[in-house]
Design an enzyme around this catalytic site. Structure first.
Site, PDB file in Angstrom:
ATOM      1  N   ASP A 269       8.518   8.468   5.284  1.00 31.00           N
ATOM      2  CA  ASP A 269       8.275   7.041   5.133  1.00 31.00           C
ATOM      3  C   ASP A 269       8.483   6.679   3.665  1.00 31.00           C
ATOM      4  OD1 ASP A 269       7.268   4.392   5.813  1.00 31.00           O
ATOM      5  OD2 ASP A 269       5.465   4.983   4.723  1.00 31.00           O
TER       6      ASP A 269
ATOM      7  N   ASP B 167       1.923   7.660   5.732  1.00 31.23           N
ATOM      8  CA  ASP B 167       0.543   7.422   5.309  1.00 31.23           C
ATOM      9  C   ASP B 167      -0.109   6.220   5.968  1.00 31.23           C
ATOM     10  OD1 ASP B 167       1.959   5.392   4.020  1.00 31.23           O
ATOM     11  OD2 ASP B 167       0.583   5.376   2.316  1.00 31.23           O
TER      12      ASP B 167
ATOM     13  N   ASP C 287       2.560   4.611  10.951  1.00 26.52           N
ATOM     14  CA  ASP C 287       3.255   5.899  10.929  1.00 26.52           C
ATOM     15  C   ASP C 287       2.680   6.883  11.941  1.00 26.52           C
ATOM     16  OD1 ASP C 287       4.945   5.140   8.827  1.00 26.52           O
ATOM     17  OD2 ASP C 287       3.452   5.689   7.334  1.00 26.52           O
TER      18      ASP C 287
END
Length: 799
Positions: free
Chosen positions: A306, A541, A545
């Protein structure tokens, strides 16, 4: 109880072996054989129980060979061999128990050292209370040397904390007043006060303890591989023993084959190595939820990350402050901070921090009001200051009045605050209304820099704009290089952000592919596609996600600031906000898996070789038992190598060099305002000469008293240390060349100032001055970025 029983078992078998030997030496061989036979018969019972336990767990354990070997030695009257097998069985089990206990020591230590007490202020006096009694808002005292009991905010003077238990970071970290700290870290300085922001159950350390309890080595695929070895090793042993008996007619040879194949604790080396790996990752501030996750991490070939909060800091930082004509950058920033001073909005926090870094704290704004969707306004020195989107009333008629496209998503960076005392004068009359060309230029620059814009207006007149950007982590590039070296073949960035923003970050980091503008469902789809091609690790995080983390073979959560959802969905949790810990964990995982497979494979190979010698009559049962004991001990000890630090991909930094790196990294932060002053001075060359001269002198002073001394000390102290560390005299040559260029441009600027006189730079000087200032800004910006990525990111590797 188990440990005590194994100790008694080992002591008994060793005593019986010794007693039988003494009796033989004393001329009583019959009694000696009887003692050995009794020890052999006694060992049959626990060995049989271990076989039954394995079958109940639906595993075919090689302890069945031990039972056959013990019975066989009694049948052929090889009592010494039987006694040796009994000692071998007990020794192997004790070694296994020690190995697993030793390997799990670091994980066990995590929850054994959980804080149990807190010192809460009651009537102004700190009193010791149970940590479970602490509530949000309580004021606590944290004495020197004690653990921070709950998450909180430093309420007294600066706290100096040892975070090694959570993060693996060996050097103390300073937290000024107002900074958040996590439970589980130790006060390495003087006592300080802490305002609790959560209960013990809600705090960081409690979460780490819960994660540590979930770890288990036995579930690793490589451990199941050991069970599969046993599935063919047992029948192979029986076949070899049967053939030896059938072809030679000597039952002793068959028993000898069974003896050298007994009890095969070499297959216990796999869980010992995996448990050692789990322990090692815990030392790096990484909690791996089970041996299966560790083994999968060691096989990974694709890494999906990410962007926000993983590859970037996750916190916007002020990139630049651009004043409108008639204003100064510091004045604009102080006005914005005056309105945003106590706001919790992420953009307001960034603006206030930038103002504090420049020492801009003045009077408090009054009458602060939030305007949802547009920003905040307040009165500073009798002037109405607005911070946020560009108001339509402040934009000329030929400019799009629908708002700033680059500011999409900026909402209410609000609250009260203080401003520069210089901003308390009456409303300015010399500040011209900003024209559409200037506004358009700032919007264009924001788009090119992938920056967020926050506009500041004073009494309806645009005073300037603050550009903010979520910076790439300083350790991101080095971490990705380490991961590629460790075996990652493909790196993919996965984000819900705009494609142009994602591409900008990707270009800096050199990732292989970018999947941008993805919804949570789109992220899951992207991860699944990658997982179908190769074993995949996903790092994230945020709450959005969590599904993607669950879709990967290994999900990794940035647990220090990540959401509870992502932490629960992940297989691996980084307890510190540092991406390089993932590379440390992958180094450990690959090494632990390699050692586990190596230990099992080598052990089986040696056993098969010994079985061949025994089948041909070259290895009698007693000698075979001694040989097998040596093999088993060697293989288990080899598995414990996974506890020791491996070379891996991490460059280890000695403490003195680490301290130098930290010091110069901190100085970079203090020098940032001087870099921005270079651009401001260059832009001022188009204005009044005396104003330009004032800024040029400020630039010269900053270069002379701040930047150049910093660069010279780097050259004299830091670079020699780095040359020794890296083992390459050429490692810092390019950086030294940058220092020389910075010095050359600084000297050129000084000569221009001498030529300018008291009236400011002459017209013929302006072009070269502008080139000199912009050149200095470009070289210093690049130089700082290179040092922070190449060198300062090593600061956390100090031993």
């Amino acid at each position: 109880m188990k440990k005590l029983w194994l100790t008694v078992f080992l002591s008994g078998t060793v005593a019986a072996l010794a007693a039988g030997g003494v009796l033989h030496l004393a001329g009583l061989p019959g009694w000696g054989d009887a003692v050995w036979a009794a020890a052999t018969a006694a060992a049959v019972l626990p060995a049989l129980w271990w076989v039954i336990s394995a079958l109940r767990a639906r595993r075919l354990g090689v302890d069945a060979i031990a039972v056959l070997a013990l019975v066989g030695t009694l049948v052929v009257q090889e009592y010494l061999a039987g006694a040796l097998i009994a000692v071998m069985l007990s020794t192997g089990r004790v070694l296994e128990e020690y190995a697993l206990a030793r390997a799990g020591r670091d994980l066990t230590a995590l929850y054994e050292r959980a804080p149990r007490w807190a010192h809460r202020y009651e009537d102004g006096v700190p009193k010791r209370v149970d940590v479970a009694a602490v509530r949000r808002g309580d004021l606590l005292a944290v004495p020197a040397g004690e653990m921070v009991p709950v998450d909180g905010v430093v309420a007294g003077h600066t706290a100096v904390l040892d975070e090694s238990a959570l993060t693996g970071e060996s050097m103390p970290v300073e937290y000024p007043e107002g900074e958040s700290v996590r439970s589980g870290v130790v006060n390495a300085g003087s006592a300080f006060d802490l305002r609790a922001t959560g209960t013990a159950e809600e705090s960081t350390y409690a979460g780490v303890v819960r994660l540590a309890r979930e770890t288990e080595a036995g579930s690793a695929p490589v451990v199941r591989l050991a069970d599969r070895f046993a599935a063919w090793f047992l029948p192979a042993t029986l076949v070899i023993a049967g053939l030896a008996w059938a072809l030679s007619g000597d039952l002793v040879r068959a028993v000898a084959v069974l003896v050298v194949a007994t009890p095969c604790p070499l297959l216990l080396a796999a869980p010992a190595a995996i448990a050692s790996g789990l322990s090692r990752t815990a030392r790096h501030g990484v909690v791996v939820k089970g041996g299966g996750a560790l083994e999968s991490l060691g096989r990974a070939r694709t890494l999906v990350l990410d962007k926000t909060g993983t590859l970037t800091e996750g916190r916007p930082q002020v990139l630049d402050v651009v004043p409108a004509p008639g204003y100064a950058a510091d004045e604009v920033l102080s006005l914005a901070a005056a309105v945003d001073r106590v706001s919790s909005h992420v953009l307001a926090t960034a603006i206030v921090h930038a103002a504090e870094a420049r020492g801009l704290d003045g009077v408090t704004a009054a009458g602060v009001r939030e305007r949802p969707g547009s920003g905040t306004e307040g009165t500073v020195g009798g002037r109405l200051v607005r911070v946020g989107k560009l108001p339509a009333s402040a934009v000329p008629a030929d400019t799009d009045a629908t708002g700033d496209p680059a500011a999409t998503g900026i909402a209410d960076p609000a609250a009260t605050g203080t401003a520069d005392p210089a901003a308390t004068d009456a409303p300015r009359t010399d500040a011209p209304r900003t024209d559409s060309g200037w506004v358009a230029a700032q919007r264009a620059r924001a788009a090119l820099d992938s920056a967020i814009t926050v506009w500041i207006t004073v009494d309806g007149v645009v005073a300037g704009v603050v550009l903010l950007r979520d910076a790439v982590r300083a350790d991101a590039s080095r971490t990705l290089r380490r991961l590629r070296t460790a075996g990652i073949d493909r790196v993919v960035m996965l984000t819900g952000d705009r494609a142009e923003v994602a591409q900008g970050v990707a270009a800096v980091l050199g990732v292989d592919d970018v999947l941008a503008e993805r919804s949570p469902a789109g992220k899951v789809e992207g991860v699944r596609e990658e997982a179908e091609r190769a074993p995949t690790v996903m790092v994230g995080d945020g709450v959005n996600d969590a599904p993607a983390l669950a879709a990967a073979q290994v999900g990794v959560a940035m647990g220090a600031r990540g959401s509870a959802a992502s932490t629960q969905a992940a297989d691996v949790v980084l307890t510190t906000d540092r991406l390089d810990r993932l590379a440390d964990a992958m180094d450990v995982a690959r090494r632990a898996r390699r050692i586990a497979v190596e230990s099992a494979g080598v052990g089986i190979g040696l056993s098969l070789l010994a079985m061949a010698f025994a089948a041909f009559g070259f290895l009698p049962p007693a000698a075979g038992a001694l040989l097998q004991e040596a093999i088993d001990v060697a293989v288990i000890l080899n598995a414990l190598r996974a506890l020791a630090p491996g070379r891996g991909t991490r460059l280890r930094v000695d403490r003195p060099t680490g301290e130098l790196l930290q010091r110069f990294d901190q100085e970079h932060a203090t020098l940032r305002p001087a870099l921005e002053l270079l651009r401001e001075a260059a832009d001022a060359l188009d204005g009044p000469p005396r104003t330009a001269l004032t800024l040029l002198r400020r630039v010269h002073d900053a270069l002379d008293t701040e930047i150049m001394p910093h660069e010279q000390e780097e050259e004299q102290r830091l670079y020699p240390a780095l040359t020794r560390l890296l083992g390459d005299p050429e490692a810092t040559v390019t950086m030294s060349r940058a220092h020389a260029e910075i010095g050359r441009l600084a000297d050129r600027l000084a000569r221009h100032l001498e030529l300018a006189g008291e009236d400011g730079p002459r017209p013929e000087q302006r072009d070269d001055l502008r080139a000199c200032l912009y050149g200095l800004h470009a070289v210093l910006t690049l130089h700082f970025a290179q040092e922070e990525e190449a060198y300062f990111s090593l600061a956390g590797h100090a031993d």
